[in-house]
Write an enzyme that holds these catalytic residues in place. Structure first.
Site, PDB file in Angstrom:
ATOM      1  N   GLU A 242       0.844  -1.197   0.000  1.00 13.93           N
ATOM      2  CA  GLU A 242       0.000   0.000   0.000  1.00 13.93           C
ATOM      3  C   GLU A 242       0.880   1.248   0.000  1.00 13.93           C
ATOM      4  O   GLU A 242       1.616   1.504   0.963  1.00 13.93           O
ATOM      5  CB  GLU A 242      -0.926   0.020   1.212  1.00 13.93           C
ATOM      6  N   LYS A 374      -8.552 -15.091  16.130  1.00 12.63           N
ATOM      7  CA  LYS A 374      -8.764 -14.718  14.725  1.00 12.63           C
ATOM      8  C   LYS A 374     -10.206 -14.342  14.419  1.00 12.63           C
ATOM      9  O   LYS A 374     -10.697 -14.532  13.296  1.00 12.63           O
ATOM     10  CB  LYS A 374      -8.315 -15.852  13.793  1.00 12.63           C
ATOM     11  N   ASP A 450       1.539 -14.178  12.768  1.00 12.45           N
ATOM     12  CA  ASP A 450       0.384 -14.748  12.078  1.00 12.45           C
ATOM     13  C   ASP A 450      -0.488 -13.598  11.576  1.00 12.45           C
ATOM     14  O   ASP A 450      -1.127 -12.908  12.376  1.00 12.45           O
ATOM     15  CB  ASP A 450      -0.415 -15.626  13.043  1.00 12.45           C
ATOM     16  N   HIS A 548      -2.309  10.504  -1.601  1.00 15.59           N
ATOM     17  CA  HIS A 548      -2.516   9.195  -2.224  1.00 15.59           C
ATOM     18  C   HIS A 548      -2.415   9.286  -3.741  1.00 15.59           C
ATOM     19  O   HIS A 548      -1.922   8.355  -4.387  1.00 15.59           O
ATOM     20  CB  HIS A 548      -3.873   8.610  -1.807  1.00 15.59           C
TER      21      HIS A 548
END
Length: 563
Positions: A242, A374, A450, A548
């Site tokens: 990104e 998660k 993770d 951006h």
């Protein structure tokens, strides 16, 4: 309509019969080595086998009746035994060889027939039904492979050799990945060109990080910082695709550094696992709940829990009941490991121990989602999971104006309406922030954590307040469930280990177990603080879209790359 003609069936079957003849001509038969005609030789050995078998059975029956030891044999009996063995070897060898050769011949003919027929049918079907799909002939040329590797590729494609077994079969992880990659390309009819294969240690991931690899994905790593945190400077590695993310976080680090740094405090360190067990009644479930939550039983349970690890230390047990089902949430410290496997083994120890006093307890699952792993869950937001951290900094008005290009009142108002009120309107759970998940994910990927645990690890509430008569800005982030480790899993891979080493938290801390993973959690929180500060300033100052468009839009014509 495309009505391409197919080759006449007659010629196809002629090819088949020619293949059969070719196989027959090349395959020697077992009968070629016999001096007598086949039927006569078989008759002699069949007769010999059954006659001596009958003779020996009669003799052994007589010996048993007359109490003569069976191991005492006459010359005729010895000759009969030798004849029996010889005839058995002949019959077994002859019919075994003949049977195997018949299978080989049949498979060879079948392969020749199928190769021609399948090649024709597949090409015809692709031409007629899916002309837009890339065909194998359209793929970039696959690098030449040895004859042995080519046979293995064909075996994987046909399903004779399971793809997952290549590493154990070959003992060479790189070769296994190469063969699997070629097989996948042939199976799907699409190319993996652009996905790197060489330059990676596939042995390092065997049995612990990734199964059935065919290559690896390249993610660029940028450095934000220095981040001045608790009096120390850190260069923070961030793996991301990104644009603007690293630059924005770096600007936040600059503002924090110019204002004297940030302070971070670890509130709690406890990984959790919550099995679900069932009883025949709710009354029995409550009995176990009271037993587990009784302080008098904690020491015994703690000893049982910790017997499978040097670092696992049980901290507390909390239970929740749903009817006759009991959810038991174990919390424990896990040293420098993230600790999911460690706590799971400890929980299994306790469950086995409890079966003695509660034999009617039915363990439904080692994880009952009361952990919660998660998944966004209020229990993590309230009770915490992993490392619970709070980080704060005071940004002076001069820095807000010169570095962040905005004002203190604008930041405070935006934070209230966006991060607090806006998130409440959206019904957010732990999402009272601007983009904590961005920074958490980038650091997690870079340091071998993770990535899926970004879900609960990104629980964060960002607070901003004007202080010193409105001249300066107090900003803080509170993150109750940062789940990180510096040993195990992906942390031992070369690239990820290098990023951990950059932060000074590589591996386990032998002098103070757990301190490396705790330090990593504070760096994550400090980086989130920097990211929040910079993004909120960009929004408040109207710079978001402009930045951006400048940094997150490539000027390259991607259609010409690689051509």
């Amino acid at each position: 309509m495309d009505i391409r003609r197919r080759p006449p069936l007659r010629s196809h079957y002629n090819q088949k019969h020619k293949a059969d003849e070719t196989v027959d001509q090349r395959s020697p038969k077992a009968s070629d080595a016999l001096p007598l005609p086949l039927y006569l030789t078989n008759g002699i050995f069949f007769t010999l086998f059954f006659s001596v078998s009958y003779f020996l059975l009669q003799r052994w029956r007589d010996k048993i009746r007359s109490s003569i030891p069976l191991h005492v044999v006459t010359l005729s009996e010895l000759a009969a035994i030798v004849s029996l063995i010889a005839s058995f070897i002949y019959l077994l060898g002859f019919f075994g060889i003949d049977f195997v050769q018949s299978i080989i011949s049949r498979n060879s003919a079948w392969d020749l027939e199928n190769d021609d027929e399948q090649r024709f049918l597949v090409n015809e079907d692709r031409n007629i039904h899916s002309p837009a799909k890339p065909r194998l002939m359209d793929l970039p040329a696959i690098p030449s492979v040895s004859q042995d590797d080519e046979e293995l590729v064909k075996s994987v494609v046909s399903g004779e050799v399971p793809s997952y077994s290549l590493e154990s079969k070959l003992g060479d992880c790189f070769r296994a990945a190469k063969i699997r990659r070629d097989a996948v390309q042939r199976l799907v009819g699409r190319s993996l060109e652009g996905l790197p294969l060489e330059g990676f240690d596939y042995d390092s991931i065997l049995g612990q990080c990734c199964e059935m690899p065919v290559g690896y994905v390249q993610i660029p790593v940028g450095i934000a910082g220095p981040l001045l945190l608790n009096g120390c400077e850190y260069s923070v590695p961030m793996a991301t695709t990104e644009g603007c993310l690293v630059a924005s976080t770096n600007r936040g680090c600059k503002a924090i550094f110019a204002s004297g740094g940030a302070t971070c405090v670890l509130l709690r360190d406890a990984m959790t696992r919550a099995p679900v067990v069932r009883f025949t009644s709710a009354k029995r479930a409550t009995e176990l709940k009271f037993f587990l939550e009784d302080p008098l039983n904690f020491d015994t349970l703690s000893v049982v829990f910790s017997k499978s690890s040097r670092f696992a230390r049980l901290q507390c047990i909390k239970c929740a009941i749903a009817g006759k089902n009991l959810y038991i949430r174990f919390s424990c410290s896990t040293g420098d490991a993230m600790g999911m496997n460690m706590v799971s083994k400890g929980v299994q120890n306790v469950l086995d121990f409890l079966q003695n006093d509660f034999p009617d307890m039915d363990v439904i699952g080692i994880s009952g989602n009361f952990c919660s792993d998660k998944k966004p869950a209020a229990v993590n937001w309230i009770e915490g999971r992993g490392k619970s951290v709070v980080c704060e900094a005071i940004i002076t008005r001069h820095v807000v104006t010169k570095v962040l290009k905005t004002t203190v009142p604008a930041l405070v108002e935006l934070n209230m309406l966006k991060n607090l009120t806006g998130s409440a309107v959206a019904g957010a759970l732990g999402g009272f922030n601007a983009h904590a998940a961005n920074i958490v994910s980038a650091i997690y990927i870079a340091t071998g954590q993770d990535p899926a645990q970004n879900i609960e690890s990104s629980h964060c509430i960002t607070m901003m307040e004007a202080i010193n008569n409105g001249n300066d800005l107090h900003i803080s982030v509170t993150m109750p469930s940062i789940e990180v480790g510096t040993v195990g899993g992906g942390t031992q891979l070369a690239s990820q280990s290098a990023c951990l080493n950059l932060l000074g938290v590589k591996g386990a801390n032998k002098e103070s177990p757990g301190s490396n993973s705790q330090l990593l959690a504070t760096v994550v929180a400090g980086s989130v603080l920097a990211g929040e500060l910079s993004l909120m300033s960009a929004i408040a100052g109207g710079q978001l879209v402009k930045s951006h468009m400048k940094y997150n839009r490539s000027s390259r014509d991607v259609t010409k790359i690689g051509s």
